[in-house]
Design a protein around this motif. Sequence first.
Motif, PDB file in Angstrom:
ATOM      1  N   VAL A 113      12.650  11.170   3.549  1.00 22.80           N
ATOM      2  CA  VAL A 113      11.272  11.367   3.069  1.00 22.80           C
ATOM      3  C   VAL A 113      10.462  12.168   4.084  1.00 22.80           C
ATOM      4  N   PRO A 114       9.401  12.863   3.617  1.00 22.44           N
ATOM      5  CA  PRO A 114       8.601  13.667   4.548  1.00 22.44           C
ATOM      6  C   PRO A 114       7.917  12.831   5.619  1.00 22.44           C
ATOM      7  N   VAL A 115       7.889  13.356   6.827  1.00 22.20           N
ATOM      8  CA  VAL A 115       7.096  12.854   7.955  1.00 22.20           C
ATOM      9  C   VAL A 115       6.324  14.033   8.491  1.00 22.20           C
ATOM     10  N   PRO A 116       5.010  13.948   8.783  1.00 18.31           N
ATOM     11  CA  PRO A 116       4.156  12.792   8.623  1.00 18.31           C
ATOM     12  C   PRO A 116       4.268  12.165   7.222  1.00 18.31           C
ATOM     13  N   PHE A 117       4.270  10.848   7.225  1.00 19.44           N
ATOM     14  CA  PHE A 117       4.349  10.063   5.996  1.00 19.44           C
ATOM     15  C   PHE A 117       3.188  10.477   5.097  1.00 19.44           C
ATOM     16  N   ASN A 118       3.495  10.920   3.834  1.00 14.68           N
ATOM     17  CA  ASN A 118       2.413  11.393   2.971  1.00 14.68           C
ATOM     18  C   ASN A 118       2.553  10.806   1.562  1.00 14.68           C
ATOM     19  N   LEU A 119       1.769  11.324   0.612  1.00 13.35           N
ATOM     20  CA  LEU A 119       1.786  10.746  -0.738  1.00 13.35           C
ATOM     21  C   LEU A 119       3.162  10.909  -1.389  1.00 13.35           C
ATOM     22  N   ASP A 120       3.869  11.969  -1.032  1.00 11.62           N
ATOM     23  CA  ASP A 120       5.223  12.145  -1.579  1.00 11.62           C
ATOM     24  C   ASP A 120       6.205  11.146  -0.970  1.00 11.62           C
ATOM     25  N   SER A 121       5.993  10.792   0.297  1.00 11.90           N
ATOM     26  CA  SER A 121       6.856   9.770   0.906  1.00 11.90           C
ATOM     27  C   SER A 121       6.682   8.453   0.145  1.00 11.90           C
ATOM     28  N   VAL A 122       5.414   8.146  -0.217  1.00 12.37           N
ATOM     29  CA  VAL A 122       5.128   6.924  -0.982  1.00 12.37           C
ATOM     30  C   VAL A 122       5.896   6.983  -2.307  1.00 12.37           C
ATOM     31  N   ARG A 123       5.807   8.133  -2.995  1.00  9.73           N
ATOM     32  CA  ARG A 123       6.454   8.284  -4.302  1.00  9.73           C
ATOM     33  C   ARG A 123       7.977   8.128  -4.196  1.00  9.73           C
ATOM     34  N   LEU A 124       8.548   8.645  -3.113  1.00 12.14           N
ATOM     35  CA  LEU A 124      10.008   8.617  -2.982  1.00 12.14           C
ATOM     36  C   LEU A 124      10.540   7.223  -2.626  1.00 12.14           C
ATOM     37  N   LEU A 125       9.676   6.394  -2.025  1.00 13.44           N
ATOM     38  CA  LEU A 125      10.179   5.110  -1.495  1.00 13.44           C
ATOM     39  C   LEU A 125       9.903   3.905  -2.391  1.00 13.44           C
ATOM     40  N   PHE A 126       8.874   4.008  -3.243  1.00 14.47           N
ATOM     41  CA  PHE A 126       8.481   2.813  -3.996  1.00 14.47           C
ATOM     42  C   PHE A 126       8.626   3.048  -5.504  1.00 14.47           C
ATOM     43  N   PRO A 127       8.766   1.941  -6.280  1.00 13.14           N
ATOM     44  CA  PRO A 127       8.839   2.080  -7.743  1.00 13.14           C
ATOM     45  C   PRO A 127       7.560   2.755  -8.253  1.00 13.14           C
ATOM     46  N   PRO A 128       7.657   3.493  -9.383  1.00 10.37           N
ATOM     47  CA  PRO A 128       6.542   4.364  -9.817  1.00 10.37           C
ATOM     48  C   PRO A 128       5.178   3.681  -9.904  1.00 10.37           C
ATOM     49  N   ARG A 129       5.098   2.472 -10.467  1.00 16.05           N
ATOM     50  CA  ARG A 129       3.752   1.877 -10.637  1.00 16.05           C
ATOM     51  C   ARG A 129       3.135   1.473  -9.307  1.00 16.05           C
ATOM     52  N   LEU A 130       3.965   0.911  -8.469  1.00 12.41           N
ATOM     53  CA  LEU A 130       3.465   0.528  -7.128  1.00 12.41           C
ATOM     54  C   LEU A 130       3.059   1.790  -6.347  1.00 12.41           C
ATOM     55  N   ALA A 131       3.899   2.814  -6.434  1.00 14.01           N
ATOM     56  CA  ALA A 131       3.606   4.061  -5.711  1.00 14.01           C
ATOM     57  C   ALA A 131       2.267   4.627  -6.159  1.00 14.01           C
ATOM     58  N   GLU A 132       2.048   4.621  -7.473  1.00 16.85           N
ATOM     59  CA  GLU A 132       0.792   5.169  -7.991  1.00 16.85           C
ATOM     60  C   GLU A 132      -0.412   4.381  -7.475  1.00 16.85           C
ATOM     61  N   ARG A 133      -0.272   3.055  -7.485  1.00 19.64           N
ATOM     62  CA  ARG A 133      -1.374   2.205  -6.999  1.00 19.64           C
ATOM     63  C   ARG A 133      -1.661   2.483  -5.519  1.00 19.64           C
ATOM     64  N   LEU A 134      -0.596   2.580  -4.733  1.00 18.01           N
ATOM     65  CA  LEU A 134      -0.779   2.827  -3.291  1.00 18.01           C
ATOM     66  C   LEU A 134      -1.430   4.183  -3.050  1.00 18.01           C
ATOM     67  N   GLN A 135      -0.979   5.180  -3.799  1.00 16.89           N
ATOM     68  CA  GLN A 135      -1.549   6.533  -3.634  1.00 16.89           C
ATOM     69  C   GLN A 135      -3.033   6.525  -3.966  1.00 16.89           C
ATOM     70  N   GLU A 136      -3.375   5.873  -5.093  1.00 21.20           N
ATOM     71  CA  GLU A 136      -4.795   5.825  -5.496  1.00 21.20           C
ATOM     72  C   GLU A 136      -5.638   5.113  -4.447  1.00 21.20           C
ATOM     73  N   LYS A 137      -5.109   4.002  -3.966  1.00 22.95           N
ATOM     74  CA  LYS A 137      -5.890   3.227  -2.979  1.00 22.95           C
ATOM     75  C   LYS A 137      -6.052   3.995  -1.663  1.00 22.95           C
ATOM     76  N   LEU A 138      -5.028   4.726  -1.279  1.00 21.71           N
ATOM     77  CA  LEU A 138      -5.130   5.532  -0.049  1.00 21.71           C
ATOM     78  C   LEU A 138      -6.234   6.573  -0.196  1.00 21.71           C
ATOM     79  N   ILE A 139      -6.234   7.239  -1.366  1.00 18.88           N
ATOM     80  CA  ILE A 139      -7.233   8.293  -1.597  1.00 18.88           C
ATOM     81  C   ILE A 139      -8.638   7.687  -1.630  1.00 18.88           C
TER      82      ILE A 139
END
Length: 374
Positions: free
Chosen positions: A94-120
């Motif tokens: 996964v990309p480093v620096p850890f970014n929104l794509d790293s989140v998408r690649l590592l977590f199931p889609p719904r969790l990834a989406e929630r984490l991305q939204e909360k980060l933003i």
Amino acid sequence: MKVAYLVIGAGFTGAVLAERIARELDKRVLVVDRRRHIGGNAYDYYDEHGVLVHKYGPHIFHTNSKKVWEYLSLFTEWRPYYHRVHAVIEGKEVPVPFNLDSVRLLFPPRLAERLQEKLIQAFGYGARVPVLRLREVEDPDLRFLADYVYKYVFEGYTQKQWGFRPEELDPSVTARVPVVVGRDDRYFQDTYQAMPKHGYTKLFEKMLSHPNIKLLLGTDWKEVEDVVKCDRLIFTGPIDEFFDYMYGRLPYRSLHFRFLHYTVRQYQSVGQINYPNEHPFTRITEFKHLTGQVHLGTTVVVEYPADYAPDQNDPYYPVPRRENQERYVLYAREAAKLRTVIFAGRLADYRYYNMDQAVARALKLFAEVIARDA
Ligand code: FAD
Ligand code: UDP
């Protein structure tokens, strides 16, 4: 023997100062380095397979300073290069620096989406958040993410690299690689990012080619100390060594480099792959990504962190911890007493400088101290 200026160390700090003194002041400079080559830790050479490699680990040039960029451009053309780094986490790259794509690649889609939204929501799109800052969040989802990134990206890597946990080092160390609330997967964000078109050694050769500059390689400062007299000494080696360790040793971290050649055109997908969680090494870098060299084979370097053992390996990294800084200050006070000696560089200032910072420091020192006193 007598010279106007004696410079110890032919790395960026010593070379820039020698060049400025030779050209701008028209004074003679003797540059001494204990290594048998110029360039300091940025030295590169063609290995036995004909691949351009960096002897002391991968060096990628990046700066926000127009002044540094324009100065170095006097000695080299450039090859534009954006460094990209992946980390192997739970078997995935996964990309480093850890970014929104790293989140998408590592977590199931719904969790990834929630984490991305909360980060933003929490930091704003495009923010760059040091992991130690991210760990201060209260939201349970972001807290989970912060702990995950801390554990899988930083904890193991930092422990290997430094022998310390992230919070035991100055926060600026891990802040070099912040979590990115966006999709920019470049390792650096600087305005200028490029590699010297023909390598670092060629850049140094040009920088040191002025007729006022003489080089003495394979020679330690100790060997010339009593033989060469000078009006001004510029020392870019370890400051504790200069003062015979009178306040004890400043800790440095070292590395062991293992170079491997493969008869394939490309070994890995990006220039650098980090291994935070397994193996005794931290990262593998494939030089052809950096240099753009076309070759049927490829050479990589694997970095194994190690304690610095005087006379056995080299002091590559000052260790940014408060107690070390306090010890450095004792040496800096001794340095300030010496009117004809100037200390500068990553080892003499005991500062975790990138190349551009070493160049900027040398240019400023020349303009504000050396040229004024001349
Ligand atoms: P050095 O390059 O260390 O030069 C000091 C010189 O002094 C050496 O050649 C040494 O042999 C000589 N010397 C020391 N003591 C004595 C003595 N007693 N007698 C004679 N000679 C002596 N920076 C970046 O911008 N980008 C990167 O990607 C990057 N990657 C790096 C990777 C690694 C593994 C390391 C270790 C550093 C990296 N750096 C990078 C940092 C970069 O190497 C430094 O910023 C730069 O080399 C500092 O230049 P300097 O002249 O201060 O020190
Ligand atoms: N770091 C980490 N995991 C990574 C990359 C970096 O823990 O995947 C931490 C580690 O402590 C490292 C620091 O961030 O020493 C700075 O990384 P950088 O890549 O800037 O190190 P350098 O190239 O100077 O060795």
